[in-house]
Motif scaffolding. Structure first.
Motif, mmCIF file in Angstrom:
data_model
loop_
_atom_site.group_PDB
_atom_site.id
_atom_site.type_symbol
_atom_site.label_atom_id
_atom_site.label_comp_id
_atom_site.label_asym_id
_atom_site.label_seq_id
_atom_site.Cartn_x
_atom_site.Cartn_y
_atom_site.Cartn_z
ATOM 1 N N ALA A 181 7.619 -2.464 -11.149
ATOM 2 C CA ALA A 181 6.654 -3.288 -11.891
ATOM 3 C C ALA A 181 7.168 -3.560 -13.301
ATOM 4 O O ALA A 181 7.060 -4.683 -13.820
ATOM 5 C CB ALA A 181 5.300 -2.586 -11.939
ATOM 6 N N LEU A 216 7.526 2.273 -7.517
ATOM 7 C CA LEU A 216 6.760 1.043 -7.702
ATOM 8 C C LEU A 216 6.460 0.790 -9.176
ATOM 9 O O LEU A 216 6.485 -0.358 -9.632
ATOM 10 C CB LEU A 216 5.450 1.107 -6.903
ATOM 11 C CG LEU A 216 5.595 1.016 -5.380
ATOM 12 C CD1 LEU A 216 4.256 1.284 -4.703
ATOM 13 C CD2 LEU A 216 6.125 -0.350 -4.966
ATOM 14 N N ARG A 272 0.873 -1.180 0.000
ATOM 15 C CA ARG A 272 0.000 0.000 0.000
ATOM 16 C C ARG A 272 0.904 1.223 0.000
ATOM 17 O O ARG A 272 1.651 1.436 0.953
ATOM 18 C CB ARG A 272 -0.933 -0.026 1.202
ATOM 19 C CG ARG A 272 -1.920 -1.198 1.157
ATOM 20 C CD ARG A 272 -2.785 -1.277 2.398
ATOM 21 N NE ARG A 272 -3.760 -2.361 2.281
ATOM 22 C CZ ARG A 272 -3.499 -3.627 2.577
ATOM 23 N NH1 ARG A 272 -2.278 -3.974 3.009
ATOM 24 N NH2 ARG A 272 -4.434 -4.561 2.431
ATOM 25 N N ASP A 273 0.834 1.997 -1.069
ATOM 26 C CA ASP A 273 1.827 3.057 -1.249
ATOM 27 C C ASP A 273 1.827 4.068 -0.109
ATOM 28 O O ASP A 273 2.878 4.566 0.294
ATOM 29 C CB ASP A 273 1.661 3.741 -2.600
ATOM 30 C CG ASP A 273 0.267 4.303 -2.826
ATOM 31 O OD1 ASP A 273 -0.521 4.356 -1.875
ATOM 32 O OD2 ASP A 273 -0.018 4.699 -3.977
ATOM 33 N N ARG A 302 5.295 5.916 -5.477
ATOM 34 C CA ARG A 302 4.495 5.408 -6.604
ATOM 35 C C ARG A 302 5.332 5.286 -7.867
ATOM 36 O O ARG A 302 5.208 4.316 -8.626
ATOM 37 C CB ARG A 302 3.306 6.342 -6.848
ATOM 38 C CG ARG A 302 2.191 6.215 -5.823
ATOM 39 C CD ARG A 302 1.133 7.275 -6.038
ATOM 40 N NE ARG A 302 0.005 7.095 -5.128
ATOM 41 C CZ ARG A 302 -0.950 7.989 -4.961
ATOM 42 N NH1 ARG A 302 -0.918 9.128 -5.641
ATOM 43 N NH2 ARG A 302 -1.942 7.755 -4.119
ATOM 44 N N TYR A 346 -4.929 -4.608 -6.353
ATOM 45 C CA TYR A 346 -3.772 -4.700 -5.459
ATOM 46 C C TYR A 346 -2.485 -4.339 -6.192
ATOM 47 O O TYR A 346 -2.409 -4.359 -7.418
ATOM 48 C CB TYR A 346 -3.634 -6.115 -4.888
ATOM 49 C CG TYR A 346 -3.426 -7.192 -5.937
ATOM 50 C CD1 TYR A 346 -2.181 -7.379 -6.551
ATOM 51 C CD2 TYR A 346 -4.464 -8.030 -6.332
ATOM 52 C CE1 TYR A 346 -1.985 -8.350 -7.510
ATOM 53 C CE2 TYR A 346 -4.279 -9.008 -7.294
ATOM 54 C CZ TYR A 346 -3.036 -9.164 -7.887
ATOM 55 O OH TYR A 346 -2.852 -10.125 -8.848
ATOM 56 N N THR A 347 -1.492 -4.019 -5.386
ATOM 57 C CA THR A 347 -0.096 -3.958 -5.815
ATOM 58 C C THR A 347 0.651 -4.867 -4.865
ATOM 59 O O THR A 347 0.481 -4.768 -3.644
ATOM 60 C CB THR A 347 0.468 -2.534 -5.723
ATOM 61 O OG1 THR A 347 -0.259 -1.683 -6.624
ATOM 62 C CG2 THR A 347 1.938 -2.498 -6.105
ATOM 63 N N ARG A 348 1.444 -5.776 -5.396
ATOM 64 C CA ARG A 348 2.134 -6.712 -4.522
ATOM 65 C C ARG A 348 3.504 -7.058 -5.075
ATOM 66 O O ARG A 348 3.786 -6.853 -6.259
ATOM 67 C CB ARG A 348 1.318 -7.990 -4.353
ATOM 68 C CG ARG A 348 1.201 -8.830 -5.617
ATOM 69 C CD ARG A 348 0.419 -10.110 -5.374
ATOM 70 N NE ARG A 348 0.383 -10.956 -6.571
ATOM 71 C CZ ARG A 348 -0.199 -12.148 -6.626
ATOM 72 N NH1 ARG A 348 -0.808 -12.636 -5.560
ATOM 73 N NH2 ARG A 348 -0.179 -12.852 -7.748
ATOM 74 N N VAL A 351 7.527 -6.161 -8.957
ATOM 75 C CA VAL A 351 6.223 -5.789 -8.407
ATOM 76 C C VAL A 351 5.188 -6.012 -9.493
ATOM 77 O O VAL A 351 5.490 -5.868 -10.676
ATOM 78 C CB VAL A 351 6.229 -4.303 -7.955
ATOM 79 C CG1 VAL A 351 4.816 -3.798 -7.692
ATOM 80 C CG2 VAL A 351 7.078 -4.132 -6.702
ATOM 81 N N GLU A 352 3.981 -6.405 -9.084
ATOM 82 C CA GLU A 352 2.902 -6.526 -10.058
ATOM 83 C C GLU A 352 1.658 -5.826 -9.524
ATOM 84 O O GLU A 352 1.418 -5.796 -8.310
ATOM 85 C CB GLU A 352 2.604 -7.991 -10.379
ATOM 86 C CG GLU A 352 2.169 -8.836 -9.208
ATOM 87 C CD GLU A 352 1.988 -10.286 -9.589
ATOM 88 O OE1 GLU A 352 2.438 -10.704 -10.663
ATOM 89 O OE2 GLU A 352 1.371 -11.029 -8.792
ATOM 90 N N THR A 353 0.893 -5.249 -10.444
ATOM 91 C CA THR A 353 -0.275 -4.464 -10.071
ATOM 92 C C THR A 353 -1.489 -4.914 -10.860
ATOM 93 O O THR A 353 -1.407 -5.126 -12.075
ATOM 94 C CB THR A 353 -0.029 -2.967 -10.338
ATOM 95 O OG1 THR A 353 1.079 -2.526 -9.546
ATOM 96 C CG2 THR A 353 -1.253 -2.144 -9.975
ATOM 97 N N LYS A 354 -2.598 -5.072 -10.146
ATOM 98 C CA LYS A 354 -3.888 -5.300 -10.780
ATOM 99 C C LYS A 354 -4.728 -4.066 -10.489
ATOM 100 O O LYS A 354 -5.030 -3.793 -9.318
ATOM 101 C CB LYS A 354 -4.570 -6.550 -10.228
ATOM 102 C CG LYS A 354 -5.882 -6.881 -10.919
ATOM 103 C CD LYS A 354 -6.474 -8.180 -10.405
ATOM 104 C CE LYS A 354 -7.769 -8.513 -11.116
ATOM 105 N NZ LYS A 354 -8.366 -9.770 -10.617
#
Length: 219
Positions: free
Chosen positions: A61, A57, A38-39, A54, A73-75, A66-69
């Motif tokens: 990514a 991140l 969580r940024d 951000r 989510y960002t994880r 890092v991967e973001t949907k």
């Protein structure tokens, strides 16, 4: 001091600082594979505003850490050995290319830097210090990469090495054998002798050790 003469903060420096901090935390496992990011919370933890976090991140990514949907989510990217092996193949090829270009232009200063890095590598092995050993290994191989002067090669290595180092730290959990010291010496001696083919062959053998470990993980 009048307000218009106050020094301006360099936003790019904050972004780079956040990037290096988060990249290292992921590689070292402080941010675990699959961990939700969580940024806002992360920015507070590292003492920066949300914007550079951000931006960092987004770069991570793009580099696969890092991967973001969107809207979900960002994880931290889970460990996928086959993806790391793809990165390994590219990094190995780039190091071989760098050595081939670097050997003709290496100076005694470069050779001394490589020998010093290998000495630090050996000392870290003796101490069982994984981070120091990996750092010394990177420092040794960075010498011919820098000497080669190919920015595309250097950027490719910088992009993909963290994926490999993360797997080494989190999955293998052990240091390379002392045979790596001798392989490094072979590479350094070949570079000192201006023997390009021998230096490239030594580089290939050094990276083949990691390739064998990855093959076992994917078999």
């Amino acid at each position: 001091m009048p307000p218009d003469r106050l020094p301006r903060l360099d936003r790019s420096l904050l972004r780079d600082q956040a990037y290096r901090m988060l990249r290292d935390a992921i590689v070292e496992g402080d941010l675990a594979p699959g961990e939700i990011i969580r940024d806002g919370e992360l920015a507070e933890r590292v003492g920066l505003s949300r914007t550079p976090v951000r931006e960092a991140l987004a770069r991570l990514a793009d580099e696969g850490l890092v991967e973001t949907k969107p809207h979900a989510y960002t994880r931290v990217t889970p460990l996928v050995v086959r993806d790391v092996r793809d990165a390994y193949v590219v990094v190995r090829a780039m190091h071989e290319l760098a050595v081939r270009a670097a050997v003709p232009v290496l100076t005694e200063r470069h050779i001394e830097a490589m020998r010093a890095a290998n000495a630090r590598f050996a000392a870290a092995l003796d101490a069982g210090d994984v981070p120091a050993a990996l750092a010394a290994d990177d420092e040794l191989h960075d010498v011919p990469v820098a000497a080669a002067g190919n920015r595309a090669v250097a950027a490719t290595i910088e992009r993909y090495v963290p994926l490999i180092r993360r797997l080494e730290r989190l999955r293998f959990g052990s240091l390379p054998g002392r045979r790596s010291i001798a392989l490094h010496d072979r590479l350094i001696n070949a570079c000192a002798a201006r023997d390009t083919e021998a230096a490239v062959a030594a580089t290939a053998e050094i990276w083949a050790t990691l390739g064998d470990l990855l093959d076992k993980e994917t078999s």
